[in-house]
Design an enzyme around this catalytic site. Structure first.
Site, PDB file in Angstrom:
ATOM      1  N   LYS A   1      -1.169  -5.262   3.964  1.00  0.00           N
ATOM      2  CA  LYS A   1      -2.112  -5.833   4.944  1.00  0.00           C
ATOM      3  C   LYS A   1      -1.530  -6.367   6.075  1.00  0.00           C
ATOM      4  O   LYS A   1      -0.631  -6.959   6.033  1.00  0.00           O
ATOM      5  CB  LYS A   1      -2.838  -6.929   3.848  1.00  0.00           C
ATOM      6  CG  LYS A   1      -4.004  -7.537   4.973  1.00  0.00           C
ATOM      7  CD  LYS A   1      -4.811  -6.756   5.615  1.00  0.00           C
ATOM      8  CE  LYS A   1      -5.557  -5.477   4.475  1.00  0.00           C
ATOM      9  NZ  LYS A   1      -6.136  -4.410   5.486  1.00  0.00           N
TER      10      LYS A   1
ATOM     11  N   ASP B   1       1.056  -1.417  -0.032  1.00  0.00           N
ATOM     12  CA  ASP B   1      -0.043  -0.185  -0.046  1.00  0.00           C
ATOM     13  C   ASP B   1       1.070   1.207  -0.159  1.00  0.00           C
ATOM     14  O   ASP B   1       0.266   2.406  -0.341  1.00  0.00           O
ATOM     15  CB  ASP B   1      -0.851   0.136   1.169  1.00  0.00           C
ATOM     16  CG  ASP B   1      -2.370  -0.736   0.988  1.00  0.00           C
ATOM     17  OD1 ASP B   1      -2.015  -1.864   0.846  1.00  0.00           O
ATOM     18  OD2 ASP B   1      -3.062  -0.308   0.819  1.00  0.00           O
TER      19      ASP B   1
HETATM   20  O1  MRU Z   1      -7.422  -3.420   2.895  1.00  0.00           O
HETATM   21  P1  MRU Z   1      -7.156  -3.992   1.559  1.00  0.00           P
HETATM   22  O2  MRU Z   1      -7.740  -5.296   1.303  1.00  0.00           O
HETATM   23  O3  MRU Z   1      -7.219  -2.865   0.704  1.00  0.00           O
HETATM   24  O4  MRU Z   1      -5.700  -4.326   1.485  1.00  0.00           O
HETATM   25  C1  MRU Z   1      -4.948  -4.710   0.213  1.00  0.00           C
HETATM   26  C2  MRU Z   1      -3.648  -4.908   0.297  1.00  0.00           C
HETATM   27  O5  MRU Z   1      -3.264  -4.765   1.376  1.00  0.00           O
HETATM   28  C3  MRU Z   1      -2.929  -5.158  -1.094  1.00  0.00           C
HETATM   29  O6  MRU Z   1      -1.869  -6.156  -0.906  1.00  0.00           O
HETATM   30  C4  MRU Z   1      -2.397  -3.774  -1.374  1.00  0.00           C
HETATM   31  O7  MRU Z   1      -3.485  -2.916  -1.519  1.00  0.00           O
HETATM   32  C5  MRU Z   1      -1.905  -4.110  -2.809  1.00  0.00           C
HETATM   33  S1  MRU Z   1      -3.268  -4.387  -4.048  1.00  0.00           S
HETATM   34  C6  MRU Z   1      -2.771  -4.481  -5.682  1.00  0.00           C
END
Ligand code: MRU
EC number: 5.3.1.23
Length: 349
Positions: free
Chosen positions: A236, A225
């Site tokens: 995550k 992220d």
């Molecule tokens: O909370 P989320 O489901 O949006 O978390 C998503 C992730 O952690 C992904 O690994 C990250 O956004 C990269 S997605 C291409």
């Protein structure tokens, strides 16, 4: 007919629809998103999720709001969108790009949002090809959360690499972390693996260590992220634990992301803001499968949405712009193309 479409987004002339990811895989429900408030609600409950998708959908919502509210203060709306998901830097990237077009009017905003969508699709393809280059038949790859087509405009990030490898005839076996608390792995990645025809097994997050100890994992690939200037990255919650375990067992650990996830203005992971989420997510689980509460209804909870993995645990950062090792990261090569101007991120410092 939508003007633009991805696995989880349909863009029409004056409205937007998203595939409600809280309902998957039990139900494929498309929901109209007709206001910034509706978008904020969908992002908060993870009906719209995945760092790239969050940024792109925000761009379309802002463009459509601007077209229908020409006299309104667009900056104020952009600020509200920006504050909804503080960790994912793709949101800041997209809103920075949109704000730069404010003076050119609503049509320019619509064009900019469409360009961001096309860019993300191309970035996905490039990083996925680079990731696939590192995979060979027989590899057993462990992944966390969901990083596929559902989370982007294109083929995905870490799952994109698996998908491109599959297209090339590389035979993989994938271990899917269920990804507590919101089960993006158990619900979404398992569904995408079946869709892609990639053999997989679902595990609980706590099983990764013994799986590696048994010598059953060759590589770990995850998304991000936000990637900092020093290579630390947020993803995550549970990713850090996975990286520690992979390091201990000498399993290569890769992070796959577009350059739009890099935040050169964020020096280290300590600067990344991490939101605390609803305690109910830990006391039980809810979705299209039903609702269950197993903990005492007032059990005190600590529920961070993301964690930060230090750069020292990463084997390589696979971006659309290249594959970077620790030495390249230390030279700041991953920041090239992103520009050094600080995007207006929400920060803890
Ligand atoms: O909370 P989320 O489901 O949006 O978390 C998503 C992730 O952690 C992904 O690994 C990250 O956004 C990269 S997605 C291409």
């Amino acid at each position: 007919m939508p003007q633009l479409q991805s696995r989880s987004l349909r863009v029409h002339a004056d409205t937007l629809e998203y595939l409600d990811q809280t309902q998957l895989p039990q139900a494929e429900k498309w929901v109209p998103c007709d206001s910034p408030e509706a978008w904020q609600g969908a992002v908060k409950n993870l009906a719209i999720r995945g760092a790239p998708l969050i940024g792109l959908s925000a761009a379309f919502v802002l463009a459509q709001f601007a077209a229908s509210h020409p006299e309104h203060d667009w900056q104020q709306v952009s600020d509200r969108l920006r504050a909804t998901r503080p960790t994912a830097v793709n949101l800041m990237y997209c809103l920075d790009a949109m704000e730069a077009c404010f003076e050119q009017g609503a049509n320019a905003l619509a064009e900019r949002a469409a360009a961001l969508f096309a860019e993300d699709r191309a970035l996905c393809q490039r990083m996925a090809e680079r990731g696939a280059d590192l995979l060979k038949t027989g590899d057993r790859v462990l992944t966390h959360c969901n990083t596929g087509a559902l989370a982007t405009a294109g083929v995905g990030t870490a799952i994109g690499a698996l998908a491109v490898a599959k297209q090339r005839g590389v035979e993989l076996h994938v271990f899917v972390d269920e990804t507590r608390p919101l089960l993006q792995g158990g619900r979404l990645t398992a569904w995408e693996m079946a869709d892609l025809g990639i053999p997989y097994q679902l595990i609980t997050d706590s099983m990764a260590a013994s799986l590696m100890a048994a010598g059953k994992v060759d590589k770990v690939m995850v998304g991000a992220d936000r990637i900092c200037a020093n290579g630390d990255f947020a993803n995550k919650v549970g990713t850090y634990m996975l990286a520690v375990v992979a390091h201990y067992h000498q399993v290569p650990f890769y992070v796959v992301a577009p350059y739009t996830t890099v935040d050169p203005a964020c020096a280290t992971g300590a600067e990344i803001p991490i939101e605390q989420r609803d305690p109910a997510e830990i006391r039980g689980a809810a979705g299209a499968f039903g609702e269950v509460v197993w903990a005492p209804s007032d059990a005190p909870v600590w529920n961070p949405a993301f964690d930060v993995t230090p750069a020292s645990l990463v084997t390589a950062w696979i971006l659309d712009t290249g594959v970077f090792d620790a030495a390249a990261i230390a030279r700041g090569e991953h920041c090239q193309g992103r520009g050094v101007a600080a995007s207006k991120c929400w920060r803890t410092t």
